[in-house]
Every structure is written in structure tokens, then in C-alpha cells.
Write an enzyme that holds these catalytic residues in place. Structure first.
Site, PDB file in Angstrom:
ATOM      1  N   ASP A 232       0.822  -1.204   0.000  1.00  0.00           N
ATOM      2  CA  ASP A 232       0.000   0.000   0.000  1.00  0.00           C
ATOM      3  C   ASP A 232       0.864   1.265   0.000  1.00  0.00           C
ATOM      4  O   ASP A 232       1.922   1.317   0.626  1.00  0.00           O
ATOM      5  CB  ASP A 232      -0.899  -0.005   1.244  1.00  0.00           C
ATOM      6  CG  ASP A 232      -1.883   1.142   1.275  1.00  0.00           C
ATOM      7  OD1 ASP A 232      -2.698   1.247   0.345  1.00  0.00           O
ATOM      8  OD2 ASP A 232      -1.825   1.952   2.226  1.00  0.00           O
ATOM      9  N   GLU A 262       1.111  -0.389  -4.948  1.00  0.00           N
ATOM     10  CA  GLU A 262       0.219   0.705  -5.328  1.00  0.00           C
ATOM     11  C   GLU A 262       1.005   2.012  -5.283  1.00  0.00           C
ATOM     12  O   GLU A 262       1.331   2.521  -4.212  1.00  0.00           O
ATOM     13  CB  GLU A 262      -0.973   0.793  -4.370  1.00  0.00           C
ATOM     14  CG  GLU A 262      -1.910   1.938  -4.712  1.00  0.00           C
ATOM     15  CD  GLU A 262      -2.445   2.682  -3.491  1.00  0.00           C
ATOM     16  OE1 GLU A 262      -3.473   3.354  -3.642  1.00  0.00           O
ATOM     17  OE2 GLU A 262      -1.825   2.600  -2.415  1.00  0.00           O
TER      18      GLU A 262
END
Length: 492
Positions: A232, A262
Site C-alpha cells: 500500500d 500501489e
């Protein structure tokens, strides 16, 4: 034929906060296997600051996987530790890889405050100081009283972090950097320096922070035998941080684990820089492609479809590109809302599922719908695409990207696979047609639209050429009649 990887994102943002999702997932393992998925991405499994209502990105206690009474609940939003481990096993038993969602940028929900010397920075330019050093009262001490030191007795304090965005003493919501820490420099340059995102921002230069994250990674891998990771908020974390962390996990696992990160940027140069800075050990989501798909779906036919892959990872770094149509952040009402319109969903999924470049991820909300928002599943057409991807032999890929509204490509298939050969044609404008050659190995064969948007029967000539029509605003996928019939029969 080597395995063709296809990932299911196993959640959406608005799932019920009733602790049932791990059980739901375990119950669907066989169904998901039968749809052709080779891997599933699980949501964050640890206890987060909003307890049972937290989707998982407000990290509180990484060692609490739904086992301890913390933040008002024992289970997480998705269930208990035992249910989590059972869900992992259910998929691994079906030879489906399980990827854990790892949130290392921030922690929220501290148990106590501490007095810290800090400097306030502008929210729009993190290089601009707006105060001198002053003492603030920061929520930075994590003691995890419900866990009582089980698995790990480390207490997190302000020394583990580089900053916060709240001073309990003055109730100020400025962005504060601690003491003389400064911000990490090798991060995205949005807002001058995008090290800080939210909560207590982890200091990736502090040795104890690095050591604790590594200890947790070893513990979690031993406990779960997880197969890979989704990372993340990479744009906010020192770009080279994950190199050692991932190499340690791969050494422990004994294999080259799949990892996707990400990095939410539409700038292909920023993504390329990250790949280089992280030593090419992490694939990235193709955010520019998602944005192209979103813009095409919203443009009322004005998007030039010839440019659908322009300035994307799939175009420039196909071996590191993980493609997707939508995800939990692009859903309606979310921070990165950019929901691909329903009429274009199958266009978009055709572009990621039926091409050779990139590893596709299918979103839970597209496969199973989003009941809380009245959004229906993408439906049988998506199911047919999944079955087709699993079934067909790609062979060579030939593009017919020669019209602003209507693009197409063929997959030639292979002589050893008599049922192979595919022609895909789509338009964001009026009805159209293209003359395309699939392959002479399919000469004389009849091809039909497996999506049944067009009832044409295209018979290939001696060179494997045919004229393939498509309806206005639609996509048609032509396969041999026998292949289409098999897919139709499987629906009964």
C-alpha cells in the site's frame, strides 16, 4: 502452456462490517478456482483503528489478526484470526495463491500521547515550514494493552515516526515533523514532498522501525505461508525501503514471491523511477491505464481509442504491469473515485483479459456487485471473458488500432490448439467492421461472437481473413463456433 496469471481482488470498500468476509471467501474458493483465477488479493487482515468498521488501512496492531479485544472488537471487519487462516488455507488447497495487503506507511489509533518537539509544515508544500520548533502533544505511543505483549512486546513511540497531523494540546491539524527528522527525500514530489500521508507516519530511517517491520514480516509469513504481497501507498514510502524487506521474505519462503505495489500516479516517468529505485523487485498497478479506461468511459465517444495504451506501464514496462479496471479506491464515494462507467466495463475487461501484456486483476465489485450502492455485477459477459482467458491459446497478437473510435486485435492461436484463434473488436462510437486476418491455420472455420452482441457468422477465407462487425458502443469477441458453444453450454 504456462500458467496465465489472473488475480481476483477479494473485497470492496463497502462490505458489511459484520466479521463475515473471511468465511464468505473460504466458501467461494472452489467457485473462484472454477472461474479461472490463479491468485486472490486479501484485504488487510490486522486490527485497525476503527475496529470492526475499518477496511484495514488505518493500521493499529499488525499482530492482532482478529484475536484480541482491541478497538472495541475481537474480530476485524472481516472476521477472526482463525477464520482468516482458514480462508488462506481454503484457497491454497485449490492451488490459488494468496496475496496479503501490507500497510507500512502509517499507524493510527495510538493508546497514549507523548510530548514531542516538532515543526509545522504547509499542507500544500511539505518543504515549507510554517512554525519554528515547538512542543506538541502527539498520539504516538502504541502499547497494545489488549494483546499484553503476546507475539511481540515492542512499544511504538514517537521515535518510530517522522510526523503526525494533530496536536492534542492546541487541537491543531497542521502537519508536524518531529525534532530534526526531516521528511524522507526519495518519495513522490507531489505537495513538494509526499512522505506524509496520514496518522503517524513511519520513519523508514529509524533502525528500530525497520527491525520491527522485518520481525513482523517473518512472523506473518511463518504463520500464514502467504504467497505474495500487495503493498500500500508506495509513493509515500522511501523508494528503496522494500528491497531488503522483500528479499528477506523471499529467502524465508524459498521462492521468488509475486509482489505488486500501489503507486497512485498517472505519470509514467514517476512509475518508471520507482521501478528503478526499488531494484525491479516490485510490479506496479497500471494506474495510467485505469485512468485511460475511466476517461474513455466518460468521454461520450470523444476518447481516441488508438491511444488507450498510450503512456501506460503496459506499453512501456509490460513485464511489471498489473492491470485493473477498478478497485476499492476508485469506487464511488472513495478518495480516488474514478469509476469506469457500466457501458464500458466489458470493453475495459477485454483490454486487460484478452491481451498478452500485463497481469490482470478483476475487482470483487465487478464480479459480485456492490449491494450497498445498488451496483450490479458486470454479469455473464465478464464470466465469459474469464472462461475464455483460461481456455484459449493466445499465440501471436496483431493489433488493428487504426480508427479513433473502433479498435481491434486478433490472437492467432496455435496449430496444436485447433480451437484457438480470437478476434476482438470494440467501438465507443457507431457500429463498424474490420477486415482482419486471424491465421491461415483456421481457414474455412466459422467464428461467432461469444458475447452474442452480434449474430454474424464470419467464415475465414483461405488466408484466415474475415470481416468482423461490431454494434454501436459495443464489443464483440469472435471465437470458433465450437468454443462458443462450450461456453454457452457451461452456462446451463
Amino acid at each position: 502452456m504456462a500458467e496465465r496469471k489472473m488475480i481476483l481482488q477479494g473485497f470492496e470498500w463497502y462490505l458489511p462490517a459484520d466479521g463475515s468476509h473471511w468465511k464468505t471467501l473460504a466458501g467461494k474458493a472452489e467457485e473462484i478456482k472454477n472461474l479461472g483465477f490463479s491468485a486472490i488479493w486479501f484485504p488487510p487482515a490486522n486490527k485497525a483503528s476503527a475496529g470492526i468498521n475499518d477496511v484495514g488501512y488505518g493500521t493499529y496492531d499488525r499482530y492482532d489478526l482478529g484475536e484480541f479485544d482491541q478497538k472495541g472488537t475481537v474480530p476485524t471487519k472481516y472476521g477472526t484470526k482463525d477464520e482468516y487462516l482458514a480462508a488462506v488455507r481454503a484457497f491454497k488447497d485449490k492451488d490459488i495463491e494468496v496475496y496479503a495487503d501490507i500497510v507500512f506507511n502509517q499507524m493510527l489509533g495510538a493508546d497514549e500521547t507523548e510530548t514531542v518537539s516538532a515543526t509545522a509544515y504547509s499542507s500544500t508544500d511539505r518543504n515549507e515550514e510554517i512554525s519554528g520548533q515547538e512542543e506538541i502533544e502527539a498520539w504516538t505511543k502504541f502499547t497494545f494493552p489488549g494483546r499484553k505483549g503476546k507475539y511481540n512486546d515492542y512499544i511504538w513511540t514517537w521515535k518510530n515516526f517522522s510526523g503526525v497531523d494533530y496536536d492534542e494540546r492546541t487541537k491543531s491539524h497542521d502537519i508536524f515533523n518531529f525534532a530534526d527528522r526531516g521528511w524522507d527525500q526519495d518519495v513522490d514530489k507531489e505537495n513538494g514532498n509526499y512522505d506524509y500521508l496520514m496518522g503517524c507516519d513511519l520513519d523508514m530511517k529509524y533502525p528500530e522501525t525497520i527491525e520491527q517491520l522485518d520481525r513482523w514480516g517473518k512472523w506473518h509469513l511463518e504463520l500464514t505461508d502467504i504467497d505474495g504481497y500487495r503493498l500500500d501507498a508506495l509513493k509515500h514510502i522511501q523508494f528503496d525501503f522494500f528491497v531488503d524487506w522483500l528479499l528477506n521474505r523471499r529467502t524465508e519462503k524459498g521462492i521468488d514471491m509475486f509482489v505488486v505495489g500501489e503507486y497512485w500516479s498517472n505519470d509514467i516517468r514517476a512509475l518508471t523511477n520507482y521501478l528503478n529505485s526499488s531494484g525491479n523487485v516490485i510490479s506496479l498497478f497500471d494506474v495510467p491505464l485505469h485512468n485511460n479506461l475511466f476517461n474513455a468511459s466518460k468521454s461520450d465517444g470523444q476518447f481516441d481509442m488508438r491511444n488507450i495504451f498510450s503512456n501506460t506501464l503496459t506499453e512501456t514496462h509490460q513485464d511489471y504491469s498489473v492491470t485493473f479496471v477498478d478497485n476499492h479506491d476508485t469506487q464511488k464515494g472513495q478518495s480516488l473515485e474514478s469509476w469506469v462507467e457500466g457501458w464500458f466495463k466489458i470493453h475495459a475487461y477485454s483490454l486487460i483479459l484478452l491481451r498478452k501484456s500485463g497481469i490482470p486483476v478483476v475487482f470483487w465489485g465487478d464480479l459480485y456487485g456492490i449491494p450497498s450502492q445498488g451496483i450490479n455485477p458486470a454479469g455473464q459477459d465478464l464470466i465469459d471473458l474469464l472462461k475464455l482467458r483460461e481456455k484459449i491459446h493466445f499465440g501471436n497478437q496483431i493489433d488493428y488500432f487504426d480508427d479513433a473510435n473502433c479498435i481491434a486485435w486478433v490472437l492467432t492461436g496455435d496449430l496444436s490448439e485447433p480451437d484457438s484463434g480470437v478476434a476482438v473488436i470494440m467501438t465507443n462510437g457507431p457500429e463498424n467492421e474490420k477486415e482482419m486476418t486471424i491465421s491461415a491455420i483456421h481457414r474455412g472455420k466459422t467464428f461467432v461472437d461469444v458475447l452474442r452482441n452480434n449474430d454474424a457468422k464470419v467464415v475465414l477465407d483461405n488466408n484466415g481473413k474475415g470481416l468482423f462487425p461490431v454494434g454501436g458502443g459495443q464489443v464483440s469477441i469472435y471465437v470458433q463456433e465450437a468454443v462458443a458453444q462450450q461456453i454457452f453450454d457451461s452456462q446451463k
